[in-house]
Scaffold this motif. Structure first.
Motif, short mmCIF file in Angstrom:
data_model
loop_
_atom_site.label_atom_id
_atom_site.label_comp_id
_atom_site.label_asym_id
_atom_site.label_seq_id
_atom_site.Cartn_x
_atom_site.Cartn_y
_atom_site.Cartn_z
N ASP A 103 0.81 -1.21 0.00
CA ASP A 103 0.00 0.00 0.00
C ASP A 103 0.85 1.27 0.00
N ASP A 104 2.16 1.12 -0.24
CA ASP A 104 3.06 2.27 -0.14
C ASP A 104 4.05 2.24 -1.31
N THR A 105 3.67 2.87 -2.42
CA THR A 105 4.52 2.88 -3.62
C THR A 105 5.83 3.61 -3.37
N GLU A 106 5.74 4.69 -2.53
CA GLU A 106 6.95 5.45 -2.23
C GLU A 106 7.98 4.60 -1.50
N LYS A 107 7.48 3.78 -0.57
CA LYS A 107 8.36 2.87 0.18
C LYS A 107 8.98 1.83 -0.76
N PHE A 108 8.18 1.39 -1.73
CA PHE A 108 8.65 0.42 -2.72
C PHE A 108 9.79 1.04 -3.53
N CYS A 109 9.60 2.28 -3.96
CA CYS A 109 10.65 2.95 -4.74
C CYS A 109 11.91 3.16 -3.91
N GLU A 110 11.74 3.50 -2.61
CA GLU A 110 12.89 3.71 -1.74
C GLU A 110 13.71 2.45 -1.60
N ALA A 162 3.42 2.25 -11.87
CA ALA A 162 4.13 2.94 -12.96
C ALA A 162 5.39 3.63 -12.45
N GLU A 163 5.32 4.23 -11.23
CA GLU A 163 6.51 4.91 -10.69
C GLU A 163 7.66 3.94 -10.47
N VAL A 164 7.29 2.75 -9.97
CA VAL A 164 8.32 1.73 -9.70
C VAL A 164 8.96 1.28 -11.01
N LYS A 165 8.11 1.09 -12.05
CA LYS A 165 8.64 0.61 -13.34
C LYS A 165 9.59 1.65 -13.94
N LEU A 166 9.20 2.92 -13.92
CA LEU A 166 10.05 3.97 -14.47
C LEU A 166 11.38 4.04 -13.74
N LEU A 167 11.34 3.94 -12.41
CA LEU A 167 12.56 4.00 -11.61
C LEU A 167 13.47 2.81 -11.93
N ALA A 168 12.88 1.61 -11.97
CA ALA A 168 13.67 0.40 -12.24
C ALA A 168 14.30 0.45 -13.63
#
Length: 552
Positions: A59-66, A92-98
């Protein structure tokens, strides 16, 4: 060290999908961690791979990206996640970062447990022999099932290419393509296929043993051959493209298991081929022994085996020369000599193909019989046959030699029995002269050769009954009579020509001929009498030669 890309061949991982960070699949992998805790970063290190369900940051995309940033900074290998467990799709944010960080994120299908996948990966990283054996047995089971179900060689090659993730070819012992995986159907691979076939043919002995070649247009990639044993003397060859970079557990053991099943399939097909060869040879035996009485049947059955009407037919007979006790002890045409027989058959077949000849190969007893067909038969065709035989003898592999008998040409398929027996007679004449490794063209026997084959007692009886008192001339007069009738017959019964050759008067010739006809009770101008006297004179020279040979 293994990379993320290498893991994709493993059980569980091969069904996975790379969701992001494809460029990072070259990252090294040294260890595996399984965790769903929020503070997992404290338990990770360089080259560590994380397996997770993603529960800690569902439930926390920001934490996933971190977490991805931190793992990237530690130079971790990547992340394997069961995306369908707590996510519908990768944010989508995670995919772009990865993608930006070239950090691989891989979706693991839900039917595979993290524990099982972790075990497979750890065994792989530790190069565990049990894992190699497991994979080889898995391959063997898959291929055995395909064998039982009667799959074709192309289907087997397709499956092998799928297992190895590499293009695969199957070549026969001559380096000719038998089957292929679908990769070689692509336009981009056709030129590479030609290069592979050329390399194999230029290095055929090494390729049959198993070797690795570099393809000129693909300097960074290699091709390896693996022998596939069959009933033939030389093995077929399994060719694997870019084999030196095969990912685990596509080990040689797995290739060998697949090769064994391919070998059984080829042997099965060879058994079918041998049965067809038996039917072909039975037809040839019927043709030679003139058991086929209908011209229409002769033409139709001959055409079925590649023989065409209205061409010149030449029979070339080949045999294996017996050489000393070793070959005698084999008891010809039993198992070991049967293998030798098959080897020679393959070699003759190869030379027919390479020589680009219109020819059909049969066997009859100990003979290999080749019917060669030409639109015309002249010195050029004779030279072609001679060169063809010389190539066979030069390329003969093994401690044996081959001898050949060649017939005259015959204009009809119905005359092939005549050509066959002429070729057999030619080869037997060579053996009568104690020759080996020879080529003997058939020659029509002259009268003296035919008479020489008859029993001497029969020749002597005919000689004495024909020439009577002149058979054994003792006086000078009798000797002159024999000489005169010999020259007289040779000059077509011309008195003047006979007198000129004997340096005697014409009347003397006439007197001697009349006296001879009176003694022998015949007329030398009568064709029947003339023939009998001519034959008797030839017999006389044969008997005289026998006496001289006996005295010496």
């Amino acid at each position: 060290m293994k990379t993320m890309n290498d893991l994709l061949i493993l059980e569980g991982m091969k069904e996975s999908i790379v969701l992001a960070g494809h460029r990072g699949l070259t990252r090294n992998v040294q260890s595996v961690n399984i965790s769903d805790t929020p503070d997992v970063i404290h338990f990770l290190a360089k080259n560590h791979l994380l397996l997770t369900t993603g529960y800690a940051f569902k439930d926390d995309t920001e934490k996933f990206c971190e977490l991805i940033k931190q793992m990237h900074e530690l130079n971790c290998s990547g992340l394997v996640i069961k995306i369908n467990r707590f996510f519908k799709h990768l944010p989508a944010e995670v995919k772009l970062l990865a993608d930006d960080l070239a950090f691989p994120i891989i979706d693991l299908p839900t039917q595979h447990t993290l524990g099982d996948v972790s075990r497979h990966i750890l065994n792989y990283l530790n190069d565990h022999e049990a894992e190699q054996l497991y994979y080889a047995l898995h391959v063997q089971k898959e291929f055995s099932n395909m064998l039982i179900k009667g799959y074709s060689l192309n289907a087997l090659l397709e499956q092998l290419g799928h297992f190895l993730a590499r293009p695969a070819l199957l070549l026969n012992h001559r380096g000719e393509k038998i089957a292929q995986s679908h990769d070689f159907s692509k336009e981009s691979m056709k030129a590479i296929e030609k290069e592979i076939l050329q390399e194999v043919r230029e290095n055929l002995p090494a390729a049959r043993e198993g070797a690795t070649f570099t393809i000129p247009s693909q300097e960074q990639q290699s091709v390896s051959t693996f022998p596939v044993q069959t009933k033939r003397q030389y093995p077929s060859m399994l060719v694997i493209f870019d084999s030196l970079t095969l990912p685990y557990p596509s080990s040689q053991m797995a290739i060998e298991q697949a090769g064994n099943v391919i070998s059984f399939t080829i042997i099965k097909e060879q058994a079918i081929e041998e049965n067809s060869r038996l039917l072909k040879n039975n037809f040839f035996a019927d043709l030679i022994e003139m058991k086929i009485h209908s011209d229409e049947e002769i033409f139709s059955r001959s055409n079925y085996y590649g023989l065409q009407k209205d061409l010149e037919n030449v029979c070339v007979i080949c045999t294996i020369d017996a050489q000393g006790e070793r070959y005698d002890n084999l008891q010809l045409y039993e198992k070991k000599v049967g293998e030798l027989h098959n080897s020679v058959y393959d070699q003759l077949e190869d030379e027919i193909i390479h020589g680009n000849l219109e020819a059909t190969l049969f066997t009859k007893g100990k003979y290999f019989a080749m019917i060669l067909q030409f639109s015309d038969y002249s010195d050029q065709e004779i030279n072609t046959i001679t060169e063809f035989i010389e190539n066979i003898q030069a390329n003969c592999n093994g401690d044996f030699s081959l001898s050949f008998g060649v017939s005259h040409s015959v204009p009809s398929l119905k005359d092939i029995p005549t050509a066959y027996y002429e070729a057999v007679e030619a080869i037997l004449n060579g053996y009568d002269q104690n020759m080996k490794g020879f080529t003997q063209f058939y020659k029509t026997r002259d009268l003296e050769e035919l008479l020489n084959t008859l029993p001497r007692k029969d020749l002597r009886a005919l000689y004495e009954n024909t020439l009577k008192s002149l058979a054994y001339p003792k006086t000078k007069e009798d000797q002159e009579l024999i000489k005169t009738i010999q020259v007289y017959l040779d000059t077509q019964c011309e008195f003047s020509e006979t007198s000129r050759k004997l340096f005697i008067h014409r009347n003397t010739v006439k007197y001697r001929i009349e006296k001879t006809e009176e003694l022998l009770n015949c007329s030398l101008r009568d064709p029947a009498d003339s023939l009998r006297i001519r034959v008797a004179l030839i017999i006389g020279s044969i008997l005289k030669a026998d006496e001289e040979a006996f005295e010496n």
